[in-house]
Design a protein around this motif. Structure first.
Motif, PDB file in Angstrom:
ATOM      1  N   THR A 291       0.801  -1.129   0.155  1.00  0.00           N
ATOM      2  CA  THR A 291       0.063   0.052  -0.210  1.00  0.00           C
ATOM      3  C   THR A 291       0.821   1.287   0.027  1.00  0.00           C
ATOM      4  OG1 THR A 291      -1.369   1.328   1.352  1.00  0.00           O
ATOM      5  CG2 THR A 291       0.025  -0.231   2.581  1.00  0.00           C
ATOM      6  N   LEU A 293      -0.343   4.112   1.040  1.00  0.00           N
ATOM      7  CA  LEU A 293      -0.866   4.910   2.244  1.00  0.00           C
ATOM      8  C   LEU A 293      -1.131   4.453   3.467  1.00  0.00           C
ATOM      9  CD1 LEU A 293      -3.407   6.412  -0.339  1.00  0.00           C
ATOM     10  CD2 LEU A 293      -1.238   7.476   0.355  1.00  0.00           C
ATOM     11  N   ASP A 295      -3.799   3.449   6.166  1.00  0.00           N
ATOM     12  CA  ASP A 295      -5.382   3.646   6.270  1.00  0.00           C
ATOM     13  C   ASP A 295      -5.730   3.476   7.470  1.00  0.00           C
ATOM     14  OD1 ASP A 295      -5.226   3.696   3.497  1.00  0.00           O
ATOM     15  OD2 ASP A 295      -5.563   1.787   3.064  1.00  0.00           O
ATOM     16  N   SER A 340      -7.244   7.413   4.162  1.00  0.00           N
ATOM     17  CA  SER A 340      -5.721   7.319   4.041  1.00  0.00           C
ATOM     18  C   SER A 340      -5.266   8.508   3.972  1.00  0.00           C
ATOM     19  CB  SER A 340      -5.547   6.842   2.231  1.00  0.00           C
ATOM     20  OG  SER A 340      -6.537   5.658   2.107  1.00  0.00           O
TER      21      SER A 340
END
Ligand SMILES: NC(=O)C1=CN([C@@H]2O[C@H](COP(=O)(O)OP(=O)(O)OC[C@H]3O[C@@H](n4cnc5c(N)ncnc54)[C@H](O)[C@@H]3O)[C@@H](O)[C@H]2O)C=CC1
Ligand SMILES: O=C(O)C(=O)Cc1ccc(O)cc1
Length: 362
Positions: A291, A293, A295, A340
């Motif tokens: 990922t 980001l 979250d 995010s």
């Protein structure tokens, strides 16, 4: 004053520029062959100096970062070594493949100049300087692939410089890097694109495919939206590794075909069990491969204005939101918002703040 020259100020080059820009001990010079791109860099305040001249960019530079597509790296190194470079200058790159550039550069660098291959294991499906962020590399691995014979003192010097990115620097042999990154990054990009195109084919005769595609399909195919030219170069460059990996992939798929043909439920359960067990051991919240980001998930009651309330709360607390997604919102069930953030600190602050009023999951 340390001078850093960056060639190809896009997602990765721009993010590196932003890591050093504004720090009094660094001057950041951005190069593009296109005057309009140089203008844009200066306007966006990503670099201190912008130029279309390679010679001007590298004059007196202590570090040179090549952040152009993989297919252009060797040509750039070739051009750079013809120019007068500062003694002790380190040329590095950020390309997603490492064997070819590491081996060819080792042969052509001149006395007193060093080439050390690099690959930040962070990024996203986005591209261009507009997507750049000084936080991109935080917590991510940053691989260096020094060729045999590169003095360790120079590798240490580059490692020290890269600490500013807050990435974790690791050294890996270039060919081993390409084998591993082929499996965990390049192959998944091929699979994502092939899967999307398979469904795109079905969708041509029935648009319900697109409408019903949600959750899992989106998760596994995010990287299919990556920049085509960047990925053309990566896949072509690492094609020998990828051809081997695709053979193994065919075997994995053939195994599923067999399990389905024989209706072997236990076999299917075993495949999921093995995969789940391995996946649960993957490092969590590392940016890049899994990922880009950080979250958090917030349960929200379904009433009008709720999203506005949440974004206002975050805004008032000066917590920067990078993305917001409603995962489920039917009238009879509470919705879930995926929020995010660009770094762990913002995600933690948001959790604490929203946790006072809502159920928050991380
Ligand atoms: N996208 C990602 O998540 C990651 C990419 N990389 C590597 O970083 C490098 C750059 O990729 P991104 O920043 O993602 O791409 P990008 O498209 O955002 O940036 C590429 C830069 O190179 C320049 N460029 C492209 N063609 C050019 C040409 N013909 N002449 C001169 N400049 C040219 C572009 O103007 C742009 O500034 C690639 O080698 C890629 O393999 C490494 C880690 C992650
Ligand atoms: O978006 C993602 O999850 C990525 O996989 C980003 C990425 C792309 C290319 C790399 O060489 C490294 C990381």
């Amino acid at each position: 004053m340390t001078k850093i020259a960056i060639f190809g100020v896009g997602l990765i080059g721009g993010s590196l520029a932003l890591c050093y820009k504004g720090k009094p001990e660094f001057t950041v010079v951005g190069h593009s062959p296109n005057p309009k791109s140089v203008e844009k860099l200066l306007k966006r305040n990503v670099v201190d100096i912008g130029t279309t001249s390679m010679a001007e960019a590298v004059a007196d530079a202590d570090y040179i970062f090549l952040c152009v597509p993989v297919g252009m790296l060797e040509d750039y190194v070739q051009q750079l070594v013809q120019l007068p470079l500062k003694r002790g200058c380190i040329i590095t790159d950020v390309g997603s493949t490492k064997a070819s550039v590491t081996e060819s550069s080792a042969k052509i660098v001149k006395e007193g100049v060093y080439f050390i291959g690099g690959h930040p294991m962070a990024g996203s499906e986005r591209h261009g300087v507009e997507a750049a962020s000084s936080h991109l590399f935080e917590n991510a691995f940053y691989v260096l692939t020094p060729a045999e014979g590169t003095p360790q003192a120079e590798v240490d010097r580059l490692t020290e410089l890269l600490k500013t990115t807050k990435a974790q620097i690791v050294q890996v042999e270039a060919r081993e890097h390409d084998d591993i990154v082929g499996a965990i990054s390049h192959l998944p990009h091929i699979i994502a694109v092939a899967l999307v195109n398979q469904v795109r084919g079905y969708n041509a005769s029935n648009p319900l495919y697109q409408n019903l595609a949600a959750g899992g399909f989106r998760d596994i195919t995010r990287i299919a939206s990556s920049e085509p030219m960047i990925w053309r170069d990566i896949l072509i460059n690492n094609r020998e590794v990828l051809l081997k990996l695709l053979k193994d992939w065919n075997l994995e798929i053939a195994q599923f075909v067999k399990l389905l043909e024989s209706g072997d439920g236990d076999g299917i359960v075993e495949q999921f069990r093995l995969a789940g067990e391995f996946r649960s051991q993957l490092p969590e919240r590392r940016k890049g491969m899994i990922t880009s980001l950080f979250d958090i998930y917030v349960d929200i009651p379904d009433h009008p204005g709720i999203i506005g309330q949440i974004t206002t709360l975050l805004g008032n607390a000066r917590i920067n939101l990078s993305n917001i997604q409603i995962i489920e919102s039917r009238e009879d069930v509470p919705g879930v918002l995926r929020l995010s953030f660009r770094n762990q600190e913002d995600a933690d602050r948001a959790s604490a703040l929203l946790g006072q009023q809502y159920a928050v999951h991380v």
